[in-house]
Each structure stands twice: as structure tokens, then as C-alpha cells.
Design an enzyme around this catalytic site. Structure first.
Site, PDB file in Angstrom:
ATOM      1  N   LEU A  73      39.797 -27.918  15.284  1.00  0.00           N
ATOM      2  CA  LEU A  73      40.233 -26.579  14.880  1.00  0.00           C
ATOM      3  C   LEU A  73      40.740 -25.731  16.038  1.00  0.00           C
ATOM      4  CD1 LEU A  73      37.418 -25.773  12.285  1.00  0.00           C
ATOM      5  CD2 LEU A  73      39.635 -26.854  11.915  1.00  0.00           C
ATOM      6  N   LYS A  88      42.748 -34.580   5.981  1.00  0.00           N
ATOM      7  CA  LYS A  88      43.716 -33.657   6.584  1.00  0.00           C
ATOM      8  C   LYS A  88      44.923 -33.424   5.678  1.00  0.00           C
ATOM      9  CE  LYS A  88      42.636 -34.343  11.475  1.00  0.00           C
ATOM     10  NZ  LYS A  88      43.130 -34.773  12.795  1.00  0.00           N
ATOM     11  N   ASP A 132      49.247 -39.774  17.043  1.00  0.00           N
ATOM     12  CA  ASP A 132      48.475 -39.702  18.285  1.00  0.00           C
ATOM     13  C   ASP A 132      48.157 -41.087  18.851  1.00  0.00           C
ATOM     14  OD1 ASP A 132      46.659 -40.671  16.495  1.00  0.00           O
ATOM     15  OD2 ASP A 132      45.142 -39.126  16.822  1.00  0.00           O
ATOM     16  N   CYS A 217      43.630 -37.308  24.121  1.00  0.00           N
ATOM     17  CA  CYS A 217      43.136 -35.935  24.184  1.00  0.00           C
ATOM     18  C   CYS A 217      41.617 -35.876  24.130  1.00  0.00           C
ATOM     19  CB  CYS A 217      43.727 -35.116  23.040  1.00  0.00           C
ATOM     20  SG  CYS A 217      45.522 -34.927  23.117  1.00  0.00           S
TER      21      CYS A 217
END
Lengths: 300, 69
Positions: A73, A88, A132, A217
Site C-alpha cells: 500500500l 489485486k 515485476d 523491490c
């Protein structure tokens, strides 16, 4: 183009588009008749989905097989706290529906594979890669090259972003190289295009790195606002493509450094040795490739 | 030989390579700037060059592969 008229509500909603000469009612009709597939409803996908929906893209597909986690978030702003644990694609679709009733949103809760890529991609005008992982990136690239589907590429790492656009228009490569004005999207040519000058992701990066050599990430972190900037640029490219206006980031990799607040453009060219769009391509089908590890061509 | 290595988003390096054991390769060049061929692409005139190819350019551009989304 069909006789799609903007009603009074649409003229109001899109008035800041319609008033501009570069868009006007005809351009807005193009957007309302356009279709975009966003692959990934995470950091890059969130702002892209939001702005594409707001722009009135008529049909918006969203592919993702993940569920919302609280750690998402900080940057995946299409989702809210109440969405934690939901798929999602459902969360993103709800956002789109609430934002703009003109958009037909099509959630696809699945991971892109060689088996489903054609069924998912081929019904859309443009694809926006907001994934990703390298397996999805190479699969999307290869399929979009083989089907001549335009693809917007974006990627992020800590404070840096990379964006480019693969128009995948090879029609000039088969002809005499002349430019007679506009392609199927209405895009005007610049008159000096060369044959075979529609480079792809593999022209830049022929193979994916060995697994584990490029951090993600989750292990290195990412500035929360970074994908907002990058995803918005991708959405800009898609809107321009559908409008047939402006200069795309084709043959140009835009690099954004949030810490330096700088942009740099790196020009690149089609690679004659490219395994998918080169002069003697080894990849004639996505079935030729094992989309794992380095995404190289299968030995068999 | 002298090569300018422009690592986009990072630094530009001026590298001197010895040709004592045959012509140095682009992988050798990356080693001089502490980069692995696994994580970058070396471009010459806008096109990638194989890492095991002997260096034929005095200026190369290095792009880092990133995947986050």
C-alpha cells in the site's frame, strides 16, 4: 471509426481533452474505442490503470495473480487498506468502475504463461507491461513482437526507473521503407524511418540475467512514489499511441533518477542478431522459449 | 587500450586495459568497473555486444537490467 458520439456527460467529463486541438472529440472517441491490457496491478500498474481509466479507455484489461498485501500500500495506490487479502485484479477493477462508468474493465486473475498469453493479449490494441519479473517481461515482449502488438515497458529499482515503448510495427520492414503518412493507429510518420527500425526488449537485453543476480523491490526497497512517476509516463505513451499523436519513446530508453531528479534518454537500435526480431530470428513462437531462468531459447 | 565506460544512471569510467593475454573482452571491461555481465547490457552504437567479444570500441554504454514493477 464507428459513429460514436460523445453524450453530454462525456463532453463534460472529457472537456479538458476535447478542448485541445491535438485530441478533440475525434481523439476522445479513439480513446473510448481503444483497448489496453495492463499486465500487473502493482506499483506501475496502479497509476497506469488509474489514468487510463480516467482518460476513458473503453476497454481495460488487468492481469495479475496476486493478492493485496499491506506492504503493497506504500506504492500500489489503486488498492486500499480494506483490500488487503483480496485479489489485486478485483480491487483494481472496483477502483476503475467507481472512477469511470465508460470503461469496461476486464479482470484476469491469472499469471501470464505461454499457454494463455495469446488469449489474453491478442484482443487488445496496446499492452502495458507493469510486471515485476523477467519471465513475464520476456514472454510479453516475444509475444508482442510476433503479433506486432505495441508494448509499453517500465521497470523500477530503488530510486530509478526505465521506460521505453516498443511499437512493434514492422510493416515498413517488408516494404520499400517509404513512409506514406500514418499507420493503423493514425500515427503520423516522420518521413525518415528506416526499415527494421522497431527494436524490442531483447534488442536491448537479449536474455534475462541468471536468477538471483538482479535484486527485487522486496529485498532492496523502492521509493513509494517512484512507480507513480514511471507508471504515469507509461500511461502517457499508451494514450499518445491510441491518439496517434506525438513522439513515442521508440528506440529511446528514458531513465529517471528520483534522487537526482533527472531524466536521461539512451538511444538504442534494432539488433540484427536479436533472437526474436532480428534478421534470422530463432524464436518463431513463444513455445520455443523456456520462460524461466534466463529466458533463453529451449535446447529442444 | 583506453575505453570510456558510461554506466547510465551511475558514473562514467575511464579504463585502461592491458592486452598482454590477448585482446580484452567486454566482460573484462565490466570487471574493471565491478559490474557483472549478468546484471547489465553493454551497448556499442545503440546495440548490445556479446560479453565474450573482444573490445572494438573506445566508448561503450552500460545499461543496468531492472525488473521491479
Amino acid at each position: 471509426m464507428s459513429d460514436l458520439r460523445l453524450d453530454a456527460t462525456q463532453l463534460d467529463r472529457y472537456s479538458r481533452h476535447v478542448i485541445m486541438d491535438e485530441i478533440g472529440p475525434e481523439g476522445q472517441k479513439r480513446l473510448l474505442e481503444g483497448s489496453v491490457l495492463v499486465v500487473g496491478a502493482g506499483g506501475l500498474g496502479s497509476p497506469a490503470i488509474q489514468y487510463l481509466a480516467a482518460a476513458g479507455i473503453g476497454r481495460l484489461g488487468i492481469v495479475d495473480d496476486d493478492v493485496v498485501e499491506r506492504s503493497n500500500l506504500q506504492r500500489q495506490i489503486v488498492h486500499g487498506d480494506a483490500d488487503v487479502g483480496r485479489p489485486k485484479v478485483e480491487s483494481a477493477a472496483d477502483y476503475v468502475t467507481a472512477l469511470n462508468p465508460d470503461v469496461d474493465v476486464e479482470p484476469h486473475e491469472t499469471r501470464l504463461t505461454t499457454a494463455n498469453v495469446a488469449g489474453l493479449v491478442d484482443d487488445y490494441d496496446v499492452v502495458l507491461d507493469a510486471s515485476d519479473n523477467f519471465a513475464t517481461r520476456y514472454l510479453l515482449n516475444d509475444h508482442c513482437v510476433l503479433t506486432e502488438t505495441p508494448l509499453s515497458h517500465g521497470a523500477i529499482y530503488r530510486f530509478e526507473g526505465q521506460i521505453t515503448t516498443f511499437a512493434n510495427d514492422r510493416s515498413s520492414a517488408d516494404g520499400d521503407g517509404s513512409d506514406d503518412g500514418a499507420d493503423s493507429s493514425g500515427r503520423s510518420g516522420n518521413g525518415d524511418s528506416e526499415p527494421n527500425e522497431s527494436p524490442c526488449y531483447r534488442c536491448l537485453f537479449p536474455e534475462a540475467p541468471e536468477p538471483g543476480t538482479v535484486p527485487d523491490c522486496a529485498t532492496t526497497g523502492v521509493l513509494g512514489v517512484l512507480p507513480g512517476t514511471v507508471g504515469c509516463i507509461q500511461a502517457t505513451e499508451v494514450v499518445k499511441y491510441l491518439l496517434g499523436k506525438g513522439e513515442l519513446l521508440e528506440g529511446r530508453l528514458l531513465m529517471y533518477d528520483a534522487m537526482e531528479m533527472s531524466f536521461e534518454t539512451v538511444e538504442y537500435r534494432s539488433n540484427p542478431a536479436c533472437p526474436v526480431c532480428g534478421e534470422d530470428p530463432e524464436i518463431e513462437s513463444v513455445e520455443d522459449v523456456a520462460y524461466e531462468g534466463t529466458c533463453e531459447i529451449s535446447a529442444d | 587500450m583506453h575505453v570510456t565506460v558510461d554506466v547510465k544512471g551511475e558514473d562514467t569510467h575511464e579504463v585502461e586495459l592491458e592486452a598482454a593475454n590477448g585482446r580484452p573482452t567486454y566482460a573484462d571491461l565490466l570487471g574493471e568497473v565491478d559490474l557483472s555481465p549478468h546484471e547489465v547490457s553493454v551497448l556499442v552504437d545503440g546495440r548490445p555486444v556479446p560479453e565474450d567479444q573482444p573490445i572494438e570500441s573506445e566508448h561503450v554504454t552500460v545499461l543496468r537490467l531492472i525488473k521491479g514493477g
